[in-house]
Design an enzyme around this catalytic site. Structure first.
Site, mmCIF file in Angstrom:
data_model
loop_
_atom_site.group_PDB
_atom_site.id
_atom_site.type_symbol
_atom_site.label_atom_id
_atom_site.label_comp_id
_atom_site.label_asym_id
_atom_site.label_seq_id
_atom_site.Cartn_x
_atom_site.Cartn_y
_atom_site.Cartn_z
ATOM 1 N N ASP A 945 0.830 -1.212 0.000
ATOM 2 C CA ASP A 945 0.000 0.000 0.000
ATOM 3 C C ASP A 945 0.858 1.252 0.000
ATOM 4 O OD1 ASP A 945 -2.068 -1.765 0.182
ATOM 5 O OD2 ASP A 945 -2.480 -1.410 2.307
ATOM 6 N N LYS A 1014 -6.906 11.359 10.447
ATOM 7 C CA LYS A 1014 -6.496 10.519 9.309
ATOM 8 C C LYS A 1014 -7.388 10.705 8.088
ATOM 9 C CE LYS A 1014 -5.659 5.802 7.750
ATOM 10 N NZ LYS A 1014 -5.574 4.361 8.099
ATOM 11 N N ASP A 1189 -4.735 2.330 -5.015
ATOM 12 C CA ASP A 1189 -3.338 2.539 -4.633
ATOM 13 C C ASP A 1189 -2.819 1.414 -3.745
ATOM 14 O OD1 ASP A 1189 -4.826 3.105 -2.417
ATOM 15 O OD2 ASP A 1189 -3.850 5.004 -1.935
#
Length: 1351
Positions: A945, A1014, A1189
């Site tokens: 990742d 986050k 991603d």
């Protein structure tokens, strides 16, 4: 017989140009004195034959045919044109003015309507009306070059309708049509293929000596060579080619298409004497025998249904226990919804017939015993499925595995066909079955069995549909000299009648019922649906059924005589069929108009409303006795929504209770399941993915502009690298993880909540209402509590249904080899076409999937498998060696989790991604049992990742060293945690604020964690708004602050600090983000020079038409589709509905264009990186998968993939992509202008005023901005003229725009002199984009040595 000679005659004729009206497809003539009269010079025309022609047969002479062989010299130019998609036709929004674009799209709409009507008339044998439609199409000037394809469709239908029509008369008809009705149209090779096919059918009793000269003459007339004629496999069958090659011997194998040559070379078909060539009637018999279920005549009754051998009748129940695909696995307790029953019915396409089991038992391998260890017979009652994955893994050698996979691929071709094309008959048969059973029991209580109700509706609706079809046929067959005498109903029937007669009435009834039931709670209205959505959905479903039938019918016809059963030969046939299907699907460009879909849907729905009843009961107010009656199941009415009056279809509450309010069932379609064979590779923008269903490369919604650019890029070969990457994703084979599935199914069947799976809950439990005289705050709190409970109940039920879908699909594919075809969204991001179950799903979906192929762990694979487990537990910011240590410290927990997942300590459930962690525990536990773990064959996908991948791209774009360091582009000993770093920055800001007495800061400064910031950090780069970020942070603060309002207030305060901290850390990234937004704003507010007065309102207020468009590094054009919608009004049986017009050229939505560019541009870059990486991994033999991603491969291949990821990222960013984008924008939007403001008192403003006064005197009226644009356009044309005299004139011209050419800083000029709305005046300024921000010093090549870039 000799080839006819050609005489050159040049005729000049006066033709009146006839145009298509902007109001529809009506044709109108200009007046006689109109300047639209033009001269047309015709090319040489064949008028006779050579005097030396022989009469070889004594019957057929060269004078008899082929007279249509005219304009031979230019014939080649016509055949290269293929039918285009609606959005391709003559539309380039950036090379035409607004008015010409509108005109072009209007003509495109007209051509599409005529095309679809032509197709419908031909299918319904309305040949005279079809010919009149051809005449209308012929009169569309832009369509002339492609008209021969329309005519060929007509000629082919004419041939099929009358196969006994003499070939010489057929030849005369063709000659007369092309010489009289369509004078400047040339035949092409498909025309010749039709004539050859007709000749072979007509001369079924003719000797080869008579037939051969006819065929030879047509072959000599080929335009692009004989092979081009034989490439028309939708016309010429395998039987035709066999006769031509083996009986008549007029062609050789080298002249056959590559796709069918191996078949004819390796197969000697049953000898078919020329005098016994199967005619069309025989063809129909063959089709009826082989595909009766899909190719019935439109008036066939439900009792005549036959089931194809590949698809044993599986009944779909819409009540009670539904038949479930037999698998050696625990059955799942299903959520009782119609959606679940539909999907179970669909999955029955995976079942095996006794014939298929027998076929499998004959697989040949090097192994001594048959791998299946079974000898099924046709009477075998053992319905247990076969686990192909176990068979594959049991084979000892690579050669045997390859042989098995090859055989399995051939075997699965037929199963894939059944899976994609499960028809509606099984549903109808089940309704009938349940009704008859209930009748036999004397129990017709429809509350107990929904199927009984559906069967009654079906039987009562069917006569109405048949009657309507008969009305349409009768009306269409009449010669109507005056349509004015028709009533409104019959006038509408003339429009939709040809379409309604295309499908079996029984099928239309079933489709209508299923579509309305599936739209329940998904139609935009509580307990019902919007009428517009309902009628369009039903109409489109009818069209899709017709399209599917056409593909299957064409394939059946082309390969009808191929029946040899050896595996080797079947492989040749499957390859040929695949090529044929691709060709057929690509040619299927005709779409029914939305208005026709709406009218067909409304006709069918109105009939269902008329017959659909539900039983109701009530209490007599006087006698208090229960009384029973019937009420309409569906009711049409109106309601207000957000201030607008909407037509709605409401569903009776009794029916609602039976349907259980399912939300996701509308999208359940058999075509949208994983595939059993490799997807069709992408080779152009409209051919790839599923084998029998057309998919396009981009997921677009009524955006001709997008498709126009995509088609141009595809035709130019600019996006081959995009195809390469997508094909690698589609070729990766998967299977279902049996061990994880067994655990999930146990949890599911208990009905209790577990992890993210909500528990089963039949009724919503609400708190008792407080007394009506309670304090308003108490009532308000109760209402909020009820709303929260209701929302959670609805959400949990939706999630449980969604989970049920995923598990049912996973169960059906246990032991199967499966594939996920992919396509792209408009930004270039890849998504699987199968939406319900894939590796982009939730944690459970991902845990249920493993790679089909296994690879030995090898020296590094075990390390990466351990790292993978640590990542799944959330320890992805530790150094790699510490992640390995984490896993090694939990070996006993791993063993307990694998061997006792539900009865042990359940350590695996504490992971961030528990189901994937469980899958990894299963694998690691098996590894630990081996003496040499490196020899273990691993099937588990291991992920790598990126660190907030969007910020990685921004840091590379801006050369931001500090930002690059925080997202691991710079090598370091341990991974950087950008979220934790932002949290620390925010905390420092709050501490400073608290010292200054800020009360909010005092409360929040000790509550800032990585988790709080986050999501906002992650989405900030993708354009999250202040409001959106506030709700993100509020969600994290809600466990800390009980009061919702207090939590929201603190979130608003905190969001400002989070945004400021991100901007401080990624300064260069935000400068680029600002530049992208400003550029998009200016582009979307710009005007082309060739825009004309029609695009202005009152001459001074233009419609802004310019989308933001750019090209990705892989050559994919990205068009932001944000435009204002336009609606078209269509009257239907139910109501007047407003539908979107996909051909309208509408102004852009400037706000969305600006907001969309920053995130969309970054998405297009991460998509490019993924596709580049996928293509390279494919070249190196890796199984590769991607979730945007996050990149997946086998544990042993991680090191190889990591090198690829870094090299492709460097390759992407070695170019200054922002500068490249600026240069593309400058070129694309060159000579655009924008409207600005200047103070009237400035010198420039006074000059402009003088120019405008001068123009006004010349024009004799006030000057408008449209006038100023016109003169600037003329100036630019003169400056670009090849004549020096013109250029000199252009250089001397002064316009209001040319005054600003020498001013370098227009932004400063506007800022200084702009004034306000009252004191400023509007002026036209050249469009100039702001300069790009300066790039920092970060060198992207250093990430080669960054082990935590992706980890």
């Amino acid at each position: 017989m000799l080839r006819p000679a050609y005489k050159s005659l040049v005729k000049t004729s006066l033709l009146q140009r006839r145009l298509i009206s902007s109001k529809g497809s009506k044709l109108f003539k200009p007046s006689p004195d109109s300047t639209s009269t033009i001269l047309i010079s015709e090319d040489p025309l064949v008028t006779g034959s050579s005097p030396t022609s022989s009469t070889t047969s004594g019957i057929i002479s060269s004078n008899d045919f082929p007279l249509f062989n005219k304009n031979r010299k230019d014939a080649k130019s016509s055949i290269s044109y293929q039918w285009k998609n609606p959005s391709e036709l003559e539309f380039d929004p950036f090379n035409k003015s607004h008015a010409s674009a509108v005109t072009s799209m209007t003509r495109t709409r007209d051509v599409m309507q005529l095309w679809s009507l032509l197709e419908a008339c031909l299918q319904s044998n309305l040949m005279k009306r079809a010919f009149s439609i051809l005449e209308s199409l012929y009169l569309v000037p832009e369509h002339k070059q492609r008209f021969i394809e329309d005519y060929n469709m007509y000629l082919n239908s004419f041939s099929k309708n009358d196969p006994n029509f003499p070939i010489l008369k057929m030849n005369e008809k063709l000659t007369n049509d092309l010489e009289t009705s369509f004078k400047d149209v040339n035949y092409n090779d498909k025309t010749l293929a039709i004539m050859i096919h007709h000749a072979l059918n007509f001369h079924s009793t003719t000797s080869s000596m008579l037939l051969k000269p006819i065929i030879s003459a047509y072959l000599k007339m080929s335009v692009n060579g004989i092979r081009e004629i034989f490439s028309c496999l939708d016309i010429l069958t395998i039987s035709d080619l066999n006769i031509l090659m083996n009986d008549l011997k007029v062609i050789t194998p080298s002249q056959l298409p590559n796709s069918v040559r191996p078949i004819l070379e390796s197969l000697t078909l049953s000898p078919t004497p020329v005098n016994n060539i199967e005619n069309e009637e025989g063809l129909n018999k063959v089709e009826a025998e082989n595909d009766s279920k899909l190719h019935k005549a439109s008036n066939a009754s439900s009792d005549s249904i036959k089931k194809p051998s590949l698809d044993p009748l599986r009944e779909v129940s819409f009540h009670g226990s539904t038949e479930v695909l037999s698998k050696d696995a625990e059955k799942l307790i299903a959520v009782d919804t119609i959606g679940m029953r539909v999907i179970r019915h669909t999955l029955l396409g995976l079942s095996l017939t006794p014939e298929q089991k027998e076929q499998i038992s004959k697989f040949k391998f090097d192994a001594n015993d048959n791998v299946l260890k079974m000898k099924p017979t046709k009477n075998d009652d053992n319905n247990n499925s076969i686990n192909f994955f176990e068979i594959y893994n049991s084979l000892p050698t690579l050669e045997e595995k390859k042989a098995f996979e090859s055989a399995l691929n051939i075997f699965n071709q037929d199963r894939q066909k059944v899976l994609e094309n499960r028809a509606t008959e099984a549903a109808r048969e089940r309704w009938k079955h349940d009704f008859e059973e209930a009748k036999a029991r004397g129990d017709i209580s429809i509350e107990k069995n929904l199927n009984v109700k559906l069967w009654k509706w079906y039987n009562e609706m069917l006569p109405l549909v048949k009657e309507e079809i008969n009305h349409c046929r009768s009306l269409l067959s009449e010669k109507l000299s005056d349509k004015k005498g028709l009533n409104k109903v019959d006038t509408n029937r003339l429009g939709y009648g040809p379409y309604l007669t295309l499908i079996d009435p029984g099928k239309m009834c079933v489709i209508t019922i299923l579509e309305l039931l599936k739209l329940n709670s998904t139609g935009g209205v509580i307990e019902g649906m919007r009428t517009a959505r309902a009628v369009i959905s039903v109409g489109k479903a009818i069209e899709m059924e017709f399209r599917s039938e056409q593909v299957l019918k064409s394939e059946s016809q082309a390969f009808r005589d191929v029946n040899k059963k050896s595996p080797e030969f079947k492989k040749l046939v499957q390859n040929a069929k695949s090529v044929f299907r691709s060709s057929q699907i690509e040619q299927s460009k005709i779409l029914w108009p939305q208005s026709i879909r709406a009218r067909i849907g409304s006709v069918l729905i109105s009939m269902l409303i008329q017959v659909a009843k539900v039983s109701v009961q009530g209490v007599d107010p006087v006698t208090k006795a229960k009384v029973h009656g019937e009420a309409p199941a569906f009711a049409h009415g109106y309601q207000y929504h957000n201030g607008s009056k909407l037509g709605v279809l409401k569903i009776h509450k009794t029916l609602i209770r039976q349907l259980n309010g399912e939300r996701l069932i509308a999208s359940v379609q058999p075509q949208l399941l994983p595939m059993l064979v490799e997807p069709k590779p992408w080779v152009n923008w409209r051919s790839g993915g599923y084998h029998y269903t057309q998919s396009t490369l981009l997921r677009t919604k009524d955006s001709p502009e997008q498709v126009a650019y995509l088609k141009a890029a595809s035709d130019n070969g600019d996006i081959d690298r995009v195809y390469d990457g997508l094909n690698v994703l589609g070729r990766t084979p998967w299977t279902v993880n049996r061990k994880v599935f067994d655990v999930v199914s146990q949890v599911w069947n208990k009905g209790e909540g577990f992890l993210d799976i909500p528990g089963a809950q039949d009724e919503m439990v609400l708190p008792p209402a407080p007394p009506k005289n309670s304090d308003p705050s108490i009532l308000r709190a109760w209402k909020l509590q009820v709303k929260t409970i209701a929302n959670k109940f609805s959400s949990d039920r939706s999630n449980r249904c969604d989970t049920n879908y995923k598990l049912e699909i996973a169960r059906a594919f246990l032991g199967e080899k499966l594939y996920f075809p992919h396509n792209l969204d408009f930004r270039g991001r890849a998504y699987p076409l199968s939406p319900h179950f894939n590796h982009l799903g939730n944690d459970m979906s991902r845990g249920l999937l493993i790679f089909w192929h296994g690879k030995k762990l090898g020296p590094s694979g075990l390390k990466w498998l351990k790292i993978h487990l640590s990542n799944l537990f959330g320890f992805d910011k530790l150094p790699l060696k510490d992640r390995v240590a984490f896993t090694e410290s939990h070996l006993q927990d791993i063993k307990d989790s694998a061997e006792n997942p539900l009865t042990g300590d359940r350590w695996w459930t504490t992971a961030d991604k528990p189901w994937q962690a469980l899958a990894t525990c299963f694998e690691l536990n098996e590894v630990m049992k081996m003496d040499n773990p490196e020899e273990f064959i691993s099937h588990q996908p291991v992920h790598q990742d990126g660190t907030c991948n969007g910020l990685q791209h921004y840091a590379a774009l801006g050369g931001d060293v500090e930002g690059a360091t925080q997202v691991n582009l710079v090598p370091s000993d341990k991974p950087q945690d950008v979220y934790a770093h932002v949290a620390r920055l925010v905390q420092k800001r709050l501490e400073i604020a608290a010292e200054k007495g800020d009360e909010n800061a005092k409360i929040l400064k000790d509550k800032i964690t990585r988790k709080v910031v986050k999501q906002t950090v992650m989405t900030n780069v993708y354009g999250v708004t202040y409001v959106g970020a506030t709700f993100q942070i509020a969600k994290q603060l809600s466990p800390i602050f009980d009061d919702r309002k207090e939590s929201l207030d603190f979130s608003k305060y905190l969001t400002k600090h989070v945004f400021s901290a991100i901007r401080e850390l990624f300064h260069s990234a935000h400068l680029i983000q600002d530049w992208l937004g400003e550029s998009a704003k200016r582009i979307s507010k710009s005007i082309r020079l060739d825009v004309d007065e029609k695009s202005f309102k009152n001459g001074n207020k233009p419609d802004f038409m310019s989308s933001v468009i750019w090209t990705t590094p892989l050559g994919l054009p990205i068009v932001q589709p944000y435009r204002e919608e336009s609606k078209k009004q269509v009257e239907t049986n139910l109501q007047t509905v407003f539908i979107s017009d996909p051909f309208a050229v509408n102004p852009v939505n400037a706000r969305r264009q600006k907001a969309g560019l920053p995130p969309n541009f970054i998405h297009s870059l991460d998509a490019s990186h993924m596709l580049l990486s996928a293509a390279e991994c494919g070249k190196q033999g890796l199984d590769f998968a991607s979730v945007h991603d996050s990149y997946w491969t086998h544990a042993s291949d991680i090191d190889t993939m990591n090198v690829v990821l870094r090299e492709q990222f460097i390759k992407l960013h070695e170019v200054d992509l922002v500068l490249r984008l600026k240069e593309e924008f400058d070129q694309r939007y060159k000579n655009y202008v924008k409207i600005g403001k200047l103070k009237r008192s400035t010198d420039l403003a006074q000059k402009i005023i003088r120019i405008r006064k001068d123009l006004s005197r010349k024009l004799g009226r006030s000057t408008t901005l449209a006038d100023e644009i016109y003169f600037e356009k003329k100036r630019q044309e003169l400056l670009n003229s090849p004549l020096i005299e013109d250029r000199n004139v252009g250089e001397k011209m002064v316009t209001t725009v040319s005054l600003f050419e020498d001013i370098t800083d227009l932004d400063a000029l506007e800022l200084e002199n702009g004034g306000d709305e009252n004191s400023g005046m509007s002026v036209l300024l050249p469009l100039r984009l702001p300069e790009i921000p300066p790039k920092g010093d970060f060198d992207v090549t250093v990430l080669r040595n960054s082990q935590y870039f992706f980890s």
